[in-house]
Design a protein around this motif. Structure first.
Motif, PDB file in Angstrom:
ATOM      1  N   ASP A 199      40.192  31.378  30.218  1.00  0.00           N
ATOM      2  CA  ASP A 199      40.833  30.194  29.627  1.00  0.00           C
ATOM      3  C   ASP A 199      42.324  30.460  29.504  1.00  0.00           C
ATOM      4  N   TYR A 200      42.656  31.712  29.215  1.00  0.00           N
ATOM      5  CA  TYR A 200      44.060  32.123  29.140  1.00  0.00           C
ATOM      6  C   TYR A 200      44.200  33.409  29.939  1.00  0.00           C
ATOM      7  N   LEU A 201      45.096  33.368  30.927  1.00  0.00           N
ATOM      8  CA  LEU A 201      45.344  34.539  31.791  1.00  0.00           C
ATOM      9  C   LEU A 201      46.813  34.908  31.604  1.00  0.00           C
ATOM     10  N   GLY A 202      47.109  36.175  31.365  1.00  0.00           N
ATOM     11  CA  GLY A 202      48.526  36.487  31.187  1.00  0.00           C
ATOM     12  C   GLY A 202      48.817  37.947  30.943  1.00  0.00           C
ATOM     13  N   ASP A 203      50.057  38.187  30.513  1.00  0.00           N
ATOM     14  CA  ASP A 203      50.489  39.552  30.190  1.00  0.00           C
ATOM     15  C   ASP A 203      50.150  39.852  28.722  1.00  0.00           C
ATOM     16  N   SER A 204      50.511  41.046  28.277  1.00  0.00           N
ATOM     17  CA  SER A 204      50.120  41.468  26.926  1.00  0.00           C
ATOM     18  C   SER A 204      50.703  40.558  25.849  1.00  0.00           C
ATOM     19  N   LEU A 205      51.946  40.117  26.043  1.00  0.00           N
ATOM     20  CA  LEU A 205      52.571  39.270  25.020  1.00  0.00           C
ATOM     21  C   LEU A 205      51.882  37.913  24.946  1.00  0.00           C
ATOM     22  N   TYR A 206      51.717  37.290  26.091  1.00  0.00           N
ATOM     23  CA  TYR A 206      51.092  35.960  26.131  1.00  0.00           C
ATOM     24  C   TYR A 206      49.680  36.022  25.529  1.00  0.00           C
ATOM     25  N   LEU A 207      48.936  37.060  25.868  1.00  0.00           N
ATOM     26  CA  LEU A 207      47.561  37.158  25.375  1.00  0.00           C
ATOM     27  C   LEU A 207      47.545  37.381  23.862  1.00  0.00           C
ATOM     28  N   ALA A 208      48.515  38.134  23.338  1.00  0.00           N
ATOM     29  CA  ALA A 208      48.595  38.321  21.877  1.00  0.00           C
ATOM     30  C   ALA A 208      48.962  36.990  21.215  1.00  0.00           C
ATOM     31  N   GLN A 209      49.890  36.260  21.833  1.00  0.00           N
ATOM     32  CA  GLN A 209      50.282  34.960  21.272  1.00  0.00           C
ATOM     33  C   GLN A 209      49.091  33.997  21.273  1.00  0.00           C
ATOM     34  N   MET A 210      48.329  33.983  22.349  1.00  0.00           N
ATOM     35  CA  MET A 210      47.166  33.092  22.429  1.00  0.00           C
ATOM     36  C   MET A 210      46.086  33.527  21.442  1.00  0.00           C
ATOM     37  N   ALA A 211      45.882  34.844  21.338  1.00  0.00           N
ATOM     38  CA  ALA A 211      44.857  35.356  20.413  1.00  0.00           C
ATOM     39  C   ALA A 211      45.166  34.921  18.980  1.00  0.00           C
ATOM     40  N   ALA A 212      46.438  34.862  18.641  1.00  0.00           N
ATOM     41  CA  ALA A 212      46.830  34.458  17.282  1.00  0.00           C
ATOM     42  C   ALA A 212      46.510  32.979  17.040  1.00  0.00           C
ATOM     43  N   LYS A 213      46.524  32.176  18.113  1.00  0.00           N
ATOM     44  CA  LYS A 213      46.367  30.715  17.980  1.00  0.00           C
ATOM     45  C   LYS A 213      44.942  30.221  18.164  1.00  0.00           C
ATOM     46  N   VAL A 214      44.107  31.018  18.814  1.00  0.00           N
ATOM     47  CA  VAL A 214      42.769  30.548  19.198  1.00  0.00           C
ATOM     48  C   VAL A 214      41.992  30.019  17.998  1.00  0.00           C
ATOM     49  N   ASP A 215      41.364  28.856  18.213  1.00  0.00           N
ATOM     50  CA  ASP A 215      40.612  28.266  17.113  1.00  0.00           C
ATOM     51  C   ASP A 215      39.094  28.330  17.347  1.00  0.00           C
ATOM     52  N   ALA A 216      38.684  28.919  18.467  1.00  0.00           N
ATOM     53  CA  ALA A 216      37.247  29.033  18.769  1.00  0.00           C
ATOM     54  C   ALA A 216      36.612  30.082  17.854  1.00  0.00           C
ATOM     55  N   ALA A 217      35.277  30.099  17.834  1.00  0.00           N
ATOM     56  CA  ALA A 217      34.582  31.059  16.963  1.00  0.00           C
ATOM     57  C   ALA A 217      34.667  32.481  17.516  1.00  0.00           C
ATOM     58  N   ILE A 218      34.681  32.580  18.850  1.00  0.00           N
ATOM     59  CA  ILE A 218      34.619  33.895  19.501  1.00  0.00           C
ATOM     60  C   ILE A 218      35.773  34.055  20.487  1.00  0.00           C
ATOM     61  N   ILE A 219      36.412  35.217  20.409  1.00  0.00           N
ATOM     62  CA  ILE A 219      37.414  35.577  21.427  1.00  0.00           C
ATOM     63  C   ILE A 219      36.779  36.675  22.278  1.00  0.00           C
ATOM     64  N   VAL A 220      36.630  36.404  23.569  1.00  0.00           N
ATOM     65  CA  VAL A 220      36.139  37.449  24.478  1.00  0.00           C
ATOM     66  C   VAL A 220      37.372  37.975  25.198  1.00  0.00           C
ATOM     67  N   PHE A 221      37.629  39.274  25.059  1.00  0.00           N
ATOM     68  CA  PHE A 221      38.844  39.835  25.626  1.00  0.00           C
ATOM     69  C   PHE A 221      38.525  40.625  26.883  1.00  0.00           C
ATOM     70  N   ALA A 222      38.908  40.083  28.029  1.00  0.00           N
ATOM     71  CA  ALA A 222      38.750  40.822  29.286  1.00  0.00           C
ATOM     72  C   ALA A 222      40.061  41.566  29.509  1.00  0.00           C
ATOM     73  N   GLY A 223      40.085  42.747  28.940  1.00  0.00           N
ATOM     74  CA  GLY A 223      41.272  43.593  29.005  1.00  0.00           C
ATOM     75  C   GLY A 223      40.854  44.954  28.501  1.00  0.00           C
ATOM     76  N   VAL A 224      41.760  45.662  27.844  1.00  0.00           N
ATOM     77  CA  VAL A 224      41.395  46.982  27.318  1.00  0.00           C
ATOM     78  C   VAL A 224      41.357  46.964  25.789  1.00  0.00           C
ATOM     79  N   HIS A 225      40.911  48.107  25.233  1.00  0.00           N
ATOM     80  CA  HIS A 225      40.585  48.157  23.807  1.00  0.00           C
ATOM     81  C   HIS A 225      41.755  47.763  22.908  1.00  0.00           C
ATOM     82  N   PHE A 226      42.982  48.276  23.215  1.00  0.00           N
ATOM     83  CA  PHE A 226      44.094  47.969  22.293  1.00  0.00           C
ATOM     84  C   PHE A 226      44.395  46.471  22.273  1.00  0.00           C
ATOM     85  N   MET A 227      44.106  45.774  23.362  1.00  0.00           N
ATOM     86  CA  MET A 227      44.366  44.334  23.431  1.00  0.00           C
ATOM     87  C   MET A 227      43.377  43.571  22.549  1.00  0.00           C
TER      88      MET A 227
END
Ligand code: 13P
Ligand code: SF4
Length: 330
Positions: free
Chosen positions: A57-85
């Motif tokens: 739903d959101y594809l991007g670099d580390s900054l964009y993904l952190a910004q999107m993660a902060a805004k997401v309103d869904a119940a579940i965030i599935v992170f296809a990346g690495v652990h620190f992300m």
């Protein structure tokens, strides 16, 4: 309880991660369906396999993904990346359930900065402002004043008063590059990324000679000699924007090879060549941690809602402020 790539949950030990999937399951359709059913949002980094990038739903670099993660309103965030992300997503949006398809998807850079050693280093420089690259553990973030990514690192450092001493961790290559860019001396932690340190300077020079019209572009996690010969240096999104706007038609790309999928998609008429690595016997320009995530694991992870990122509340509170300071800077 806190999860990290080396601590497997009981469920994971039971093997649900690799649970057999019936042959007739269309994984792409099933994952799309699970997203709807479970009110889940899929965030993916450019270093993921193409099939996973295509599902994001959101594809991007580390900054964009952190910004999107902060805004997401869904119940579940599935992170296809690495652990620190995924950990960062949990810290900045703690009421969400955050899933990572494979908990072993770590990062050599994050591993190169053990919290106890870093705390001792920091104690030797009590007046320094601690700037940490987002590629580090929650424990390291909790010891930091402000976090940065390769997209906003210069802006973050420029925001620190000139008379303040700065500690930069954990990436020494990005740190050295930033010292040049900002004209600031910094105390550097001696960490690095195995993927970006694998590129061969001699082979890059030879390949550039053989392709004289090609431009060489590199991620700042690469070593100094490699960066010195680059036409452009930037984060994954910086590299992607550059190839879209630049008039050249061929590029030699020194970052994880997953980015080539989106580059080729955005610029179908251009040619992208992964930068050569020292060891020809391995796929070193692929991040083995990022590539632990597969469609099968993504499917099982969404089906079972495991593995989940769970962090200690106190740790999350301490790690949140330095991330929020970065997000406030943009
Ligand atoms: P960016 O996508 O922020 O450039 O980071 C690259 C990286 O190494 C992620 O692990
Ligand atoms: Fe870590 Fe390097 Fe892999 Fe990025 S590419 S996740 S910095 S090991």
């Amino acid at each position: 309880m806190q999860t990290n790539p080396t601590q497997l949950t009981d469920l994971q030990k039971l093997g649900y991660l690799n649970a057999p999937i019936p042959k007739d399951v269309d994984l792409v359709a099933a994952i799309q369906q699970l997203k709807k059913e479970k009110n889940a949002v899929l965030l993916a980094h450019y270093y993921q396999d193409a099939a996973i990038q295509e599902l994001a739903d959101y594809l991007g670099d580390s900054l964009y993904l952190a910004q999107m993660a902060a805004k997401v309103d869904a119940a579940i965030i599935v992170f296809a990346g690495v652990h620190f992300m995924a950990e960062t997503a949990k810290i900045i949006n703690p009421t969400k359930k955050v899933l990572l398809p494979d908990l072993k998807a770590g990062c050599s850079l994050a591993d190169s900065c053990p919290p106890a050693d870093f705390a001792a280093f920091k104690a030797q420089h009590p007046n320094a402002v601690v700037v940490t690259y987002i590629n580090c553990s929650a424990e390291i973030k909790a010891l930091s004043d402000i976090v940065c990514t390769s997209s906003n690192a210069k802006r973050v450092i420029d925001s620190i008063p000139m008379d303040r001493e700065i500690i930069f961790a954990p990436d020494r290559n990005l740190g050295r590059y930033l010292m040049k860019e900002t004209g600031r001396e910094m105390l550097l932690w001696d960490g690095s990324c195995i993927v970006h340190e694998a590129f061969s300077f001699d082979k890059i020079v030879a390949l550039s000679k053989a392709n004289p019209t090609a431009k060489f572009i590199a991620h700042p996690e690469s070593e100094s000699p490699v960066l010195e010969v680059a036409h452009y240096i930037g984060s994954t999104s910086g590299l992607l924007n550059f190839v879209q706007k630049d008039p050249a038609t061929t590029y030699i790309v020194a970052t994880e090879a997953g980015i080539l999928h989106e580059m080729q998609k955005q610029c179908p008429e251009k040619t992208f060549i992964p930068a050569p690595v020292e060891d020809e016997t391995c796929a070193c320009s692929e991040c083995a941690y990022m590539k632990l995530n597969t469609l099968e694991k993504l499917y099982n992870c969404m089906r079972h809602e495991q593995p989940e990122i769970l962090l200690d509340e106190t740790l999350m509170t301490s790690a949140r402020q330095p991330i929020e300071r970065m997000l406030a800077l943009g």
